[in-house]
Motif scaffolding. Structure first.
Motif, PDB file in Angstrom:
ATOM      1  N   PRO A  26      11.255  -2.990 -13.663  1.00 39.88           N
ATOM      2  CA  PRO A  26      10.271  -3.030 -12.569  1.00 39.88           C
ATOM      3  C   PRO A  26       9.451  -1.751 -12.510  1.00 39.88           C
ATOM      4  N   PRO A  27       8.261  -1.812 -11.911  1.00 41.52           N
ATOM      5  CA  PRO A  27       7.429  -0.608 -11.765  1.00 41.52           C
ATOM      6  C   PRO A  27       8.140   0.458 -10.928  1.00 41.52           C
ATOM      7  N   ILE A  28       7.641   1.662 -11.028  1.00 40.60           N
ATOM      8  CA  ILE A  28       8.214   2.760 -10.257  1.00 40.60           C
ATOM      9  C   ILE A  28       8.026   2.502  -8.761  1.00 40.60           C
ATOM     10  N   THR A  29       8.843   3.184  -7.979  1.00 40.93           N
ATOM     11  CA  THR A  29       8.754   3.092  -6.524  1.00 40.93           C
ATOM     12  C   THR A  29       8.528   4.490  -5.960  1.00 40.93           C
ATOM     13  N   ARG A  30       8.078   4.540  -4.722  1.00 41.65           N
ATOM     14  CA  ARG A  30       7.826   5.839  -4.077  1.00 41.65           C
ATOM     15  C   ARG A  30       9.163   6.405  -3.581  1.00 41.65           C
ATOM     16  N   THR A  31       9.910   6.996  -4.515  1.00 41.98           N
ATOM     17  CA  THR A  31      11.239   7.525  -4.227  1.00 41.98           C
ATOM     18  C   THR A  31      11.224   9.039  -4.406  1.00 41.98           C
ATOM     19  N   LEU A  32      11.395   9.754  -3.316  1.00 34.37           N
ATOM     20  CA  LEU A  32      11.393  11.221  -3.362  1.00 34.37           C
ATOM     21  C   LEU A  32      12.742  11.750  -3.814  1.00 34.37           C
ATOM     22  N   GLU A  33      12.714  12.853  -4.552  1.00 37.72           N
ATOM     23  CA  GLU A  33      13.908  13.646  -4.845  1.00 37.72           C
ATOM     24  C   GLU A  33      13.726  14.949  -4.090  1.00 37.72           C
ATOM     25  N   GLY A  34      14.432  15.095  -2.973  1.00 35.26           N
ATOM     26  CA  GLY A  34      14.160  16.230  -2.098  1.00 35.26           C
ATOM     27  C   GLY A  34      12.767  16.062  -1.514  1.00 35.26           C
TER      28      GLY A  34
ATOM     29  N   ARG B 105      10.066  16.146  -3.470  1.00 34.35           N
ATOM     30  CA  ARG B 105       9.193  15.852  -4.614  1.00 34.35           C
ATOM     31  C   ARG B 105       9.160  14.373  -4.970  1.00 34.35           C
ATOM     32  N   LEU B 106       7.989  13.946  -5.416  1.00 32.52           N
ATOM     33  CA  LEU B 106       7.799  12.639  -6.043  1.00 32.52           C
ATOM     34  C   LEU B 106       7.532  12.840  -7.537  1.00 32.52           C
ATOM     35  N   LEU B 107       7.700  14.064  -7.988  1.00 27.03           N
ATOM     36  CA  LEU B 107       7.273  14.469  -9.322  1.00 27.03           C
ATOM     37  C   LEU B 107       7.919  13.655 -10.436  1.00 27.03           C
ATOM     38  N   GLY B 108       9.194  13.304 -10.290  1.00 24.83           N
ATOM     39  CA  GLY B 108       9.852  12.491 -11.309  1.00 24.83           C
ATOM     40  C   GLY B 108       9.164  11.147 -11.495  1.00 24.83           C
ATOM     41  N   GLU B 109       8.756  10.542 -10.377  1.00 18.84           N
ATOM     42  CA  GLU B 109       8.051   9.253 -10.455  1.00 18.84           C
ATOM     43  C   GLU B 109       6.640   9.437 -11.004  1.00 18.84           C
ATOM     44  N   SER B 110       5.999  10.532 -10.660  1.00 22.48           N
ATOM     45  CA  SER B 110       4.658  10.812 -11.187  1.00 22.48           C
ATOM     46  C   SER B 110       4.698  10.949 -12.708  1.00 22.48           C
TER      47      SER B 110
ATOM     48  N   LEU C  59      -0.871  -0.961 -10.184  1.00 27.49           N
ATOM     49  CA  LEU C  59      -1.028  -1.567  -8.861  1.00 27.49           C
ATOM     50  C   LEU C  59       0.109  -1.161  -7.937  1.00 27.49           C
ATOM     51  N   ALA C  60       1.322  -1.082  -8.466  1.00 31.00           N
ATOM     52  CA  ALA C  60       2.455  -0.631  -7.651  1.00 31.00           C
ATOM     53  C   ALA C  60       2.193   0.782  -7.132  1.00 31.00           C
ATOM     54  N   VAL C  61       1.727   1.661  -8.010  1.00 28.80           N
ATOM     55  CA  VAL C  61       1.451   3.051  -7.629  1.00 28.80           C
ATOM     56  C   VAL C  61       0.275   3.118  -6.657  1.00 28.80           C
TER      57      VAL C  61
ATOM     58  N   ASP D 217     -10.661  -2.434  -9.090  1.00 25.86           N
ATOM     59  CA  ASP D 217     -11.200  -1.884  -7.842  1.00 25.86           C
ATOM     60  C   ASP D 217     -10.112  -1.195  -7.027  1.00 25.86           C
ATOM     61  N   GLU D 218      -8.934  -1.811  -6.954  1.00 26.39           N
ATOM     62  CA  GLU D 218      -7.831  -1.241  -6.167  1.00 26.39           C
ATOM     63  C   GLU D 218      -7.321   0.049  -6.797  1.00 26.39           C
ATOM     64  N   ILE D 219      -7.206   0.070  -8.104  1.00 29.76           N
ATOM     65  CA  ILE D 219      -6.728   1.263  -8.810  1.00 29.76           C
ATOM     66  C   ILE D 219      -7.743   2.397  -8.680  1.00 29.76           C
ATOM     67  N   ARG D 220      -9.009   2.057  -8.850  1.00 28.81           N
ATOM     68  CA  ARG D 220     -10.073   3.058  -8.712  1.00 28.81           C
ATOM     69  C   ARG D 220     -10.054   3.682  -7.313  1.00 28.81           C
ATOM     70  N   LYS D 221      -9.931   2.838  -6.293  1.00 27.13           N
ATOM     71  CA  LYS D 221      -9.911   3.325  -4.908  1.00 27.13           C
ATOM     72  C   LYS D 221      -8.731   4.271  -4.693  1.00 27.13           C
ATOM     73  N   ALA D 222      -7.570   3.923  -5.248  1.00 32.11           N
ATOM     74  CA  ALA D 222      -6.392   4.779  -5.100  1.00 32.11           C
ATOM     75  C   ALA D 222      -6.588   6.119  -5.796  1.00 32.11           C
ATOM     76  N   ILE D 223      -7.157   6.108  -6.997  1.00 27.90           N
ATOM     77  CA  ILE D 223      -7.408   7.364  -7.719  1.00 27.90           C
ATOM     78  C   ILE D 223      -8.285   8.283  -6.878  1.00 27.90           C
ATOM     79  N   VAL D 224      -9.301   7.705  -6.251  1.00 27.20           N
ATOM     80  CA  VAL D 224     -10.217   8.511  -5.433  1.00 27.20           C
ATOM     81  C   VAL D 224      -9.538   8.977  -4.156  1.00 27.20           C
TER      82      VAL D 224
END
Length: 200
Positions: free
Chosen positions: A69-77, A79-84, A115-117, A155-162
């Motif tokens: 499955p795609p990554i999830t917004r799971t923080l370590e402490g 940080r989200l850096l591992g997921e990034s 899309l998940a991100v 469109d959704e990905i572009r909007k998120a990047i911005v």
């Protein structure tokens, strides 16, 4: 004489920046490789055992991502850096596998990841390295697979990047890294520049 002056702190005016933006290529890709280079990727490995081995490893990794499955917004402490970093790896692997094989399933899986991100509430701007690396990963996928993404997904990905990446240092307090002399400066400027170029 046709190159901009890149002093630091920047001496170039916004008007001059806009002129360079207007000269930028309209098509994709714009990041790290040209359209011709990506189109020739599959042919370029023929007759070269080392390149074939590397390509095989990338394709194998892409195949293994099919059922993960795609990554999830799971923080370590804090940080989200591992997921990034996982986003960067997955988008690069899947987009490269698509260009190596022409198999659309790799592009579809990359679209699913992006899309998940894009639907995360944010990319954790309080630890801005997370935003920068997520923006870079999304930029690679968006740019290298631009023609393969569904219009709604694009469109959704572009909007998120911005909104979750490129605009933050201009519209929020999350810009303390701008003058960093350590790796934060390189990673954050690099990631946001990639994002800006991808959606230009």
């Amino acid at each position: 004489a046709d190159k901009p002056v890149l002093d630091y702190p920047p001496a170039i005016s916004l008007e001059e920046v806009r002129k360079w933006v207007d000269k930028a290529p309209a098509g994709h890709p714009r990041l790290l490789a040209s359209k011709a280079e990506l189109a020739a990727l599959g042919e370029s490995i023929k007759g070269d055992p080392v390149r074939q081995a590397l390509a095989g490893a990338v394709i194998k990794q892409a195949n293994l991502l099919e059922d993960i499955p795609p990554i999830t917004r799971t923080l370590e402490g804090r940080r989200l850096l591992g997921e990034s970093r996982r986003c960067v790896k997955r988008t690069a692997v899947l987009a490269t596998a698509y260009h190596l094989t022409g198999e659309k399933r790799h592009a579809r899986r990359c679209q699913q990841e992006m899309l998940a991100v894009a639907r995360f509430s944010d990319w954790n701007p309080s630890h801005f390295l997370d935003v920068a690396e997520m923006t870079f990963g999304m930029a690679i996928g968006y740019d290298w697979l631009h023609g393969e993404l569904d219009k709604a997904a694009r469109d959704e990905i572009r909007k998120a990047i911005v909104e979750k990446g490129v605009a933050l240092p201009f519209e929020t307090r999350h810009n303390g890294w701008v003058r960093s002399r350590n790796n934060w400066g390189q990673v954050c400027h690099g990631g946001l520049t990639a994002g800006a170029l991808a959606v230009l």
